[in-house]
Design an enzyme around this catalytic site. Structure first.
Site, mmCIF file in Angstrom:
data_model
loop_
_atom_site.group_PDB
_atom_site.id
_atom_site.type_symbol
_atom_site.label_atom_id
_atom_site.label_comp_id
_atom_site.label_asym_id
_atom_site.label_seq_id
_atom_site.Cartn_x
_atom_site.Cartn_y
_atom_site.Cartn_z
ATOM 1 N N HIS A 140 -3.598 -4.681 -0.447
ATOM 2 C CA HIS A 140 -3.372 -5.317 0.812
ATOM 3 C C HIS A 140 -3.374 -7.028 0.633
ATOM 4 O O HIS A 140 -4.571 -7.547 0.886
ATOM 5 C CB HIS A 140 -4.296 -5.062 1.889
ATOM 6 C CG HIS A 140 -4.048 -3.724 2.276
ATOM 7 N ND1 HIS A 140 -3.013 -3.196 3.215
ATOM 8 C CD2 HIS A 140 -4.719 -2.542 2.031
ATOM 9 C CE1 HIS A 140 -3.081 -1.740 3.485
ATOM 10 N NE2 HIS A 140 -3.955 -1.494 2.529
ATOM 11 N N CYS A 178 1.118 -1.175 0.011
ATOM 12 C CA CYS A 178 0.089 0.206 0.152
ATOM 13 C C CYS A 178 0.784 1.291 -0.063
ATOM 14 O O CYS A 178 1.728 1.295 -1.123
ATOM 15 C CB CYS A 178 -1.079 -0.015 1.276
ATOM 16 S SG CYS A 178 -2.523 0.884 0.959
ATOM 17 N N GLU A 189 -2.286 -9.106 2.892
ATOM 18 C CA GLU A 189 -2.756 -9.385 4.310
ATOM 19 C C GLU A 189 -4.305 -9.517 4.397
ATOM 20 O O GLU A 189 -4.805 -10.046 5.433
ATOM 21 C CB GLU A 189 -2.142 -8.708 5.124
ATOM 22 C CG GLU A 189 -2.393 -7.579 5.676
ATOM 23 C CD GLU A 189 -2.104 -6.249 4.563
ATOM 24 O OE1 GLU A 189 -2.512 -4.992 5.205
ATOM 25 O OE2 GLU A 189 -1.675 -6.634 3.651
#
Length: 216
Positions: free
Chosen positions: A197, A87, A199
């Site tokens: 992202h 990001c 994650e």
């Protein structure tokens, strides 16, 4: 997706601007030995360094410099040691960022300017597909319609770095579109990064992180 054992040491660099706990959990899920720290020596000696980032470009750069993260990234890359940005952690790898008319210097690992998204709806928040190169290692094993989670109002719309040296592998650039196409990911030697992202991107993000760890 099943967890695999890698025994690879990954440091999530904690400079005050990133979802470090989410990144830690995602990396641990795919078998990495993860530590959240801003310790210079640990960050330098890890198999992989992950640089997260949320918030404003200029503020992230101030935080990174205060934690000597700019030195860590530069010295790791000088030695061919893997670094991954996520990001705003990807955005600060470019030369500059412009937010609210204010320009700030980035790490200048890649030429280019992070500028406001050119779209009717901003921020770009939610799931989106990407257009990855056929020989991408970052997206290996993922279907073309895999979706990743984005939350951003700024992006790089033009890729400026080209390699004409046949000995050096040219950067692999992945694109996505929100209004206008923007850079969604880059693979450039030891330096990889994603605008989205991983994650927060479920099994697709886990596979992507597994692919990165597999290169460490």
């Amino acid at each position: 997706m099943s967890t695999t054992s890698t025994n690879k040491k990954v440091v999530v660099f904690d400079y005050g601007f990133g979802n470090v706990r989410s990144a830690e959990r995602a990396l641990a899920r795919v078998g990495a030995d993860v530590e959240i720290t801003r310790d210079f020596d640990k960050a330098m000696n890890a198999d992989g360094l992950l640089v997260p980032g949320v918030g404003a470009f200029a503020a992230c750069m101030r935080g990174l410099r205060a934690a000597r993260g700019d030195w860590v990234v530069d010295r790791r890359l000088s030695g061919g040691r893997p670094v991954m940005g996520i990001c705003v952690g990807m955005q600060i790898l470019f030369a500059r960022g412009i937010e609210h008319g204010v320009e700030a210097e980035g790490l200048d690992e890649w030429p280019g300017t992070v500028a406001p998204l050119q779209a009717d709806v901003v921020p770009h928040m939610g799931w989106n597909t990407v257009d990855a190169p056929a020989d991408s290692r970052l997206f290996a094993g993922l279907p073309a319609d895999a979706r990743f989670y984005f939350v951003h109002s700024y992006a790089v719309h033009d890729w400026a770095l080209e390699s004409h040296n046949p000995v050096i592998e040219a950067p692999k650039v992945t694109w996505s579109t929100h209004g206008k196409p923007f850079v969604a990911a880059v693979e450039n030697g030891a330096l990889w990064a994603t605008q989205f992202h991983p994650e927060k991107s479920g099994d697709a993000g886990a596979q992507l992180l597994t692919n990165w760890i597999g290169t460490l």
